[in-house]
Design a protein around this motif. Structure first.
Motif, short mmCIF file in Angstrom:
data_model
loop_
_atom_site.label_atom_id
_atom_site.label_comp_id
_atom_site.label_asym_id
_atom_site.label_seq_id
_atom_site.Cartn_x
_atom_site.Cartn_y
_atom_site.Cartn_z
N MET A 107 8.15 30.73 32.22
CA MET A 107 9.43 31.25 31.76
C MET A 107 10.59 30.49 32.39
O MET A 107 11.64 30.29 31.74
CB MET A 107 9.56 32.74 32.04
N SER A 108 10.43 30.03 33.62
CA SER A 108 11.47 29.22 34.24
C SER A 108 11.71 27.95 33.43
O SER A 108 12.86 27.54 33.19
CB SER A 108 11.08 28.86 35.68
N ASN A 109 10.61 27.33 32.99
CA ASN A 109 10.73 26.14 32.14
C ASN A 109 11.37 26.48 30.80
O ASN A 109 12.19 25.71 30.27
CB ASN A 109 9.35 25.52 31.92
N ALA A 110 11.01 27.64 30.25
CA ALA A 110 11.58 28.06 28.97
C ALA A 110 13.09 28.31 29.10
O ALA A 110 13.86 27.98 28.19
CB ALA A 110 10.87 29.32 28.47
N LEU A 111 13.50 28.89 30.22
CA LEU A 111 14.94 29.09 30.45
C LEU A 111 15.66 27.74 30.58
O LEU A 111 16.75 27.55 30.03
CB LEU A 111 15.15 29.94 31.71
N ASP A 112 15.01 26.82 31.30
CA ASP A 112 15.58 25.47 31.42
C ASP A 112 15.74 24.83 30.04
O ASP A 112 16.78 24.23 29.74
CB ASP A 112 14.67 24.59 32.29
N ASN A 113 14.71 24.97 29.21
CA ASN A 113 14.74 24.37 27.87
C ASN A 113 15.85 24.96 27.00
O ASN A 113 16.37 24.31 26.10
CB ASN A 113 13.39 24.55 27.17
N LEU A 114 16.19 26.21 27.28
CA LEU A 114 17.22 26.88 26.50
C LEU A 114 18.63 26.57 27.03
O LEU A 114 19.62 26.99 26.45
CB LEU A 114 16.98 28.40 26.53
N GLY A 115 18.67 25.84 28.14
CA GLY A 115 19.96 25.46 28.71
C GLY A 115 20.56 26.47 29.67
O GLY A 115 21.73 26.36 30.04
N VAL A 116 19.75 27.47 30.07
CA VAL A 116 20.24 28.45 31.05
C VAL A 116 20.27 27.78 32.42
O VAL A 116 19.28 27.20 32.87
CB VAL A 116 19.34 29.69 31.09
N LYS A 117 21.41 27.87 33.08
CA LYS A 117 21.61 27.16 34.33
C LYS A 117 21.89 28.13 35.48
O LYS A 117 22.14 29.32 35.26
CB LYS A 117 22.77 26.17 34.20
N LYS A 118 21.85 27.58 36.66
CA LYS A 118 22.17 28.34 37.86
C LYS A 118 23.55 28.97 37.71
O LYS A 118 24.50 28.32 37.29
CB LYS A 118 22.14 27.42 39.08
N GLU A 225 7.29 32.77 20.34
CA GLU A 225 7.64 31.41 19.95
C GLU A 225 8.31 30.66 21.10
O GLU A 225 8.03 29.49 21.36
CB GLU A 225 8.58 31.43 18.73
N TRP A 226 9.19 31.35 21.77
CA TRP A 226 9.95 30.75 22.86
C TRP A 226 9.02 30.31 24.00
O TRP A 226 9.11 29.19 24.49
CB TRP A 226 10.96 31.78 23.36
N MET A 227 8.09 31.19 24.38
CA MET A 227 7.19 30.87 25.48
C MET A 227 6.13 29.84 25.07
O MET A 227 5.66 29.05 25.90
CB MET A 227 6.52 32.14 26.00
N ALA A 228 5.75 29.84 23.79
CA ALA A 228 4.73 28.90 23.33
C ALA A 228 5.20 27.45 23.46
O ALA A 228 4.39 26.53 23.63
CB ALA A 228 4.36 29.19 21.88
N ALA A 229 6.50 27.26 23.40
CA ALA A 229 7.05 25.90 23.52
C ALA A 229 7.07 25.42 24.96
O ALA A 229 7.34 24.25 25.23
CB ALA A 229 8.47 25.87 22.95
N SER A 230 6.78 26.33 25.90
CA SER A 230 6.77 25.98 27.32
C SER A 230 5.37 26.21 27.86
O SER A 230 5.04 27.30 28.33
CB SER A 230 7.79 26.84 28.08
N VAL A 231 4.54 25.19 27.80
CA VAL A 231 3.13 25.36 28.16
C VAL A 231 2.88 25.10 29.64
O VAL A 231 1.85 25.51 30.19
CB VAL A 231 2.22 24.42 27.33
#
Length: 646
Positions: A107-118, A225-231
């Motif tokens: 999920m950390s990777n998925a958040l990164d992929n979505l552009g969520v930042k510190k 779908e969101w998590m599937a893109a972050s394996v």
């Protein structure tokens, strides 16, 4: 200096050291409890006269790493981290520390992929399910600020919180069951979005119950779908400043506008870990179950952050205490060999009213410690908890603290401290608890007054999000130089502290202060009474007069009972209160009702009762925070019917 406590002599020694050398004490605690990327330049930088609260300045750490990676490195990778039990029988899932770590990294990777930042805010509106824990720990890992919204709040409550914190993302589910009741979470989010939440870019939707469809909106992104893109289950935990915000949690304010209580990473996690260890004394093999919803601070600190940072297995329960029957808690205790159980007095009273048989058909032999949280517990409920649930062989820790404090401030230490039913006992080492009179003077020895804290501690909130003025005025202006808790308390001659509830729950009759908790506890010693609520109403002679609402153990029959029967119990309660509290506390009026208006955390909403006590039934104010608004209509129906029968 070793802050670990194994006996009462240790408590006395450590408390004295912490009182005289607070920074040295909290330095030792910080080094012992957590893993840091960089140690601090300054232990504390706090000044109550300017509302400055900062802990471990210059230090760096990662909160998620302390809860997961560090435990794996310590050899706990295959140990159960999270035992999840769903609302319906048979719904269960267990995650080891390694498995939970993998999901959090994904999920950390998925958040990164979505552009969520510190520093971005993420609103989380989920039930007590594993994905809620995963979302929180993933936000903490990347440095996003999580703001959990209890999964029972209305659309307007969601919108108010999202607007206040400026959340970029909402994480929710299509819905969930609590008992037999379906909660339409996605519908509430959609309604909030329709009202206007301009900061929200996407809504992540978990299909919690596929049998319940939801209308997909343009802003939706299905969880699957969101998590599937972050394996990838690998994610390097970055360093964050100890002063970086960890979460915003909204709590009710006296003005009706929720306050965004803000906690920082380093201080909060240090105190969550420390208080969890010192109060409950967990062992490596323990299973810790705090029954709170993570939407409240108790769930943050003692479902997730405290136990996981100590490598302790924690239980996450989605359901309610009475579904499918009032024995559900004890069945879970037996099946998962729960050794430490932590719940609210409201739940305890409900289960006690259901009868001992639901408890006694389960073994409960695994239990070593029972805890209470959320409000003062009346001695009758305390005794039932210890004697029936704990079979008089367990430690009972009655804890006092607040959303603002981050963790427990006053409590017995399990298996170490002496206890008194209904008392929170003594402050934890490092906590400078004091009592002030109405003029703000420090009082010593046996005395009633207002509970304050004289010196900061690492778990203390650092501000009201976006409103430093409100932070200062709410907590530091009534008694300059102190943190004002807003709670009344008394200290007895042995030094035990008895919290009597919010100072606005104190009734002043003829100049004498009476705590509602003490009066309500007296009422509940009556064999027919399950719950009671005391409020003060204006009186020209005494300033205030005492009005009591009571709920009978067979409240379902209340409508059929005659006025004479209910009034007989009311007369008996007058004598009970006079005997146990004093003649000054004689109630002016008592009314039997089918239930009491409560928030979802179990606190009685007294502003509504005060209006009802004065005969006002129409304009009762905002009901969005109530656990069950239908109880208002039931109360009004009963009270009007009784009036017409006279």
């Amino acid at each position: 200096m070793n802050p670990k406590i194994d006996c009462w002599e240790d408590y006395v020694r450590v408390s004295e050291f912490a009182l005289h050398s607070p920074d040295l004490f909290w330095d030792a605690v910080g080094r012992r409890q957590l893993q840091w990327h960089k140690y601090w330049d300054l232990v504390s930088d706090c000044d109550y006269r300017t509302a400055r609260v900062n802990w471990y300045t210059g230090a760096e750490l990662n909160v998620s790493e302390n809860c997961l990676d560090r435990q794996i490195q310590a050899g706990r990778g295959d140990k159960k981290a999270l035992i999840w039990i769903g609302n319906h029988l048979g719904e269960e899932r267990t995650l080891t520390f390694s498995e939970l770590h993998g999901e959090v990294c994904r999920m950390s990777n998925a958040l990164d992929n979505l552009g969520v930042k510190k520093g971005d805010r993420v609103a989380i509106y989920l039930p007590n399910i594993p994905e809620l824990a995963i979302s929180i720990l993933a936000c903490a890992r990347i440095g996003a600020i999580h703001s959990v919204i209890f999964g029972g709040f209305s659309a307007s409550s969601i919108r108010n919180r999202v607007l206040d914190c400026g959340a970029r993302l909402i994480v929710t589910a299509n819905g969930n069951y609590r008992g037999t009741k379906w909660i339409d979470l996605k519908g509430q989010v959609d309604e909030a979005m329709a009202m206007g939440c301009p900061s929200v870019e996407r809504v992540i939707v978990l299909n919690r119950h596929p049998s319940h469809s939801y209308i997909r909106k343009s802003y939706d992104l299905p969880w699957e779908e969101w998590m599937a893109a972050s394996v990838s289950v690998d994610h390097t935990a970055p360093s964050h400043s100890a002063l970086d915000p960890l979460f915003i949690l909204y709590t009710s304010g006296s003005t009706g506008v929720p306050k965004g209580v803000l906690h920082q990473m380093g201080g909060y996690l240090t105190y969550a870990s420390y208080s969890n260890e010192i109060v409950f004394q967990p062992r490596e093999e323990d299973v810790f179950w705090c029954t709170a919803d993570i939407g409240w601070i108790t769930g943050h600190t003692y479902v997730l952050y405290g136990p996981l940072s100590n490598g302790v297995t924690t239980v996450l329960y989605e359901g309610v205490p009475t579904y499918p029957d009032p024995g559900r808690f004890w069945e879970i205790v037996d099946r998962h060999q729960v050794s430490i159980f932590y719940s609210a007095p409201t739940a305890i009273r409900i289960l006690a009213a259901a009868g001992d048989s639901f408890v006694q058909k389960h073994s409960r032999k695994s239990l070593r410690t029972l805890g209470t949280v959320g409000e003062p517990i009346n001695p009758e409920a305390w005794n039932w908890y210890r004697d029936v649930v704990g079979e008089k062989r367990v430690s009972v820790v009655d804890t006092w603290w607040q959303t603002e404090t981050g963790g427990i401030l006053i409590a017995p230490l399990a298996g170490i401290s002496s206890v008194k039913p209904g008392s929170a006992s003594f402050p934890l080492p490092g906590i400078d608890i004091q009592i002030l009179d109405d003029q703000g003077n420090l009082v010593q020895g046996e005395s009633p007054g207002t509970l304050v804290v004289g010196r900061s501690w690492p778990g203390q909130m650092v501000g009201v999000y976006g409103d430093p003025k409100r932070f200062f005025e709410t907590y530091f202006t009534q008694f300059p130089g102190y943190y004002g808790t807003g709670d009344g308390a008394r200290r007895d001659r042995e030094g035990f502290y008895w919290v009597i509830g919010r100072t606005d729950d104190v009734i002043k009759i003829s100049g004498h202060r009476l705590g509602t908790a003490e009066i309500e506890a007296a009422c509940m010693t009556h064999p027919s009474v399950a719950e009671a609520a005391a409020v003060g109403v204006p009186d020209v002679l005494t300033g205030e007069a005492l009005h009591i609402f009571f709920v009978l153990k067979n409240e379902v029959l209340l409508l059929e009972q005659s006025v004479e029967q209910v009034e007989r119990i009311g007369r008996e309660l007058v004598q009970v209160v006079r005997k146990q509290v004093g003649a000054l506390a004689s109630p002016r009026k008592l009314q039997g009702v089918p239930g009491l208006p409560k928030t979802r955390s179990g606190k009685i909403v007294r502003r509504i009762l005060k209006k009802m006590a004065q005969g006002e039934y129409e304009d009762l104010g905002d009901r969005t925070t109530l656990a069950d608004s239908a109880v208002i209509e039931q109360m009004v129906m009963v009270l009007k019917k009784r009036t017409s029968q006279k």
